[in-house]
Design a protein around this motif. Structure first.
Motif, mmCIF file in Angstrom:
data_model
loop_
_atom_site.group_PDB
_atom_site.id
_atom_site.type_symbol
_atom_site.label_atom_id
_atom_site.label_comp_id
_atom_site.label_asym_id
_atom_site.label_seq_id
_atom_site.Cartn_x
_atom_site.Cartn_y
_atom_site.Cartn_z
ATOM 1 N N TYR A 1 44.066 -1.566 -8.463
ATOM 2 C CA TYR A 1 43.144 -0.521 -8.899
ATOM 3 C C TYR A 1 41.751 -0.663 -8.291
ATOM 4 O O TYR A 1 41.024 0.324 -8.172
ATOM 5 N N GLU B 132 41.484 -1.674 -5.242
ATOM 6 C CA GLU B 132 41.831 -1.510 -3.827
ATOM 7 C C GLU B 132 41.360 -2.691 -2.989
ATOM 8 O O GLU B 132 40.705 -2.535 -1.957
ATOM 9 N N LEU C 56 45.470 -2.657 -0.121
ATOM 10 C CA LEU C 56 46.024 -1.804 -1.171
ATOM 11 C C LEU C 56 45.219 -0.518 -1.285
ATOM 12 O O LEU C 56 43.990 -0.541 -1.229
ATOM 13 N N SER C 57 45.922 0.583 -1.461
ATOM 14 C CA SER C 57 45.255 1.870 -1.584
ATOM 15 C C SER C 57 46.008 2.723 -2.595
ATOM 16 O O SER C 57 47.218 2.919 -2.474
ATOM 17 N N GLN C 58 45.300 3.242 -3.572
ATOM 18 C CA GLN C 58 45.925 4.109 -4.564
ATOM 19 C C GLN C 58 46.337 5.441 -3.971
ATOM 20 O O GLN C 58 47.282 6.073 -4.439
ATOM 21 N N GLN D 289 40.156 3.567 -13.088
ATOM 22 C CA GLN D 289 40.408 2.271 -12.458
ATOM 23 C C GLN D 289 39.848 1.134 -13.303
ATOM 24 O O GLN D 289 40.484 0.086 -13.455
#
Length: 194
Positions: free
Chosen positions: A72, A74, A78-80, A132
């Motif tokens: 959350y 990122e 990592l990417s939402q 987030q």
């Protein structure tokens, strides 16, 4: 914290993940609820093995919640917007808190070319706390409870193992000064002649 607090915290996570169709957290929460029940059972029944299994699960649970925090926020790659790990890449659903957070105003975007045919595009504004951060606080709370539960499980398991080691299985009650009553001569059975 009491075992009921652990159950309530796990159920709260499960409910909001169900509302957001977050399948990976739903599965993890279900396993966590089972582990908490196993830990409670181990405590009530004086079973150190169950408590040790619970402690091992809590290590995995801390790792899972650390991953959720990183997801959350990122962290790294990592990417939402790109990764739909939480739904096992089966849908475009997001956290329930995205649309239902405190103070959030949801406005549908009509005739958007960005959305697939069966979805709609929305804009969310005015949130007092972005979703987030709600997810991060929830995971951080789970980590805190898990660390406390880990210490508790290790300590109680150690106590149970020490009690098992201190019991004299071979000698029975002899080491505690217990003496069985001795038969006296007037209580002995005598043959009966008729």
């Amino acid at each position: 914290p009491s075992p009921a607090l652990f159950q309530v915290a796990a159920l709260e996570r499960q409910i909001f993940d169900f509302l957001g169709y977050q399948w990976a957290p739903i599965l993890a929460n279900f396993l966590h609820i089972m582990a908490v029940i196993l830990g409670i059972f181990g405590t009530i029944q004086y079973r150190s093995r169950y408590l040790m299994m619970y402690a091992v699960w809590l290590v995995l649970w801390v790792g899972w919640n650390a991953f959720i925090i990183c997801f959350y926020l990122e962290v790294g790659r990592l990417s939402q917007d790109r990764d739909f790990i939480m739904t096992f890449n089966t849908s475009l659903h997001r956290s329930w808190w995205m649309e239902n957070g405190p103070g959030c105003l949801v406005t549908p975007v009509l005739n958007s070319k960005l959305a697939p045919e069966d979805h709609h595009v929305i804009t969310v504004s005015g949130c007092l706390l972005d979703y987030q951060y709600i997810e991060v606080v929830s995971s951080a709370t789970q980590i805190f409870l898990a660390l406390f539960g880990f210490v508790y499980a290790c300590y109680v398991s150690k106590v149970f193992l020490e009690e098992e080691d201190s019991f004299d299985f071979i000698g029975g009650f002899d080491s505690y000064g217990y003496q069985a009553p001795q038969k006296t001569s007037h209580l002995q059975l005598q043959p009966l002649y008729t």
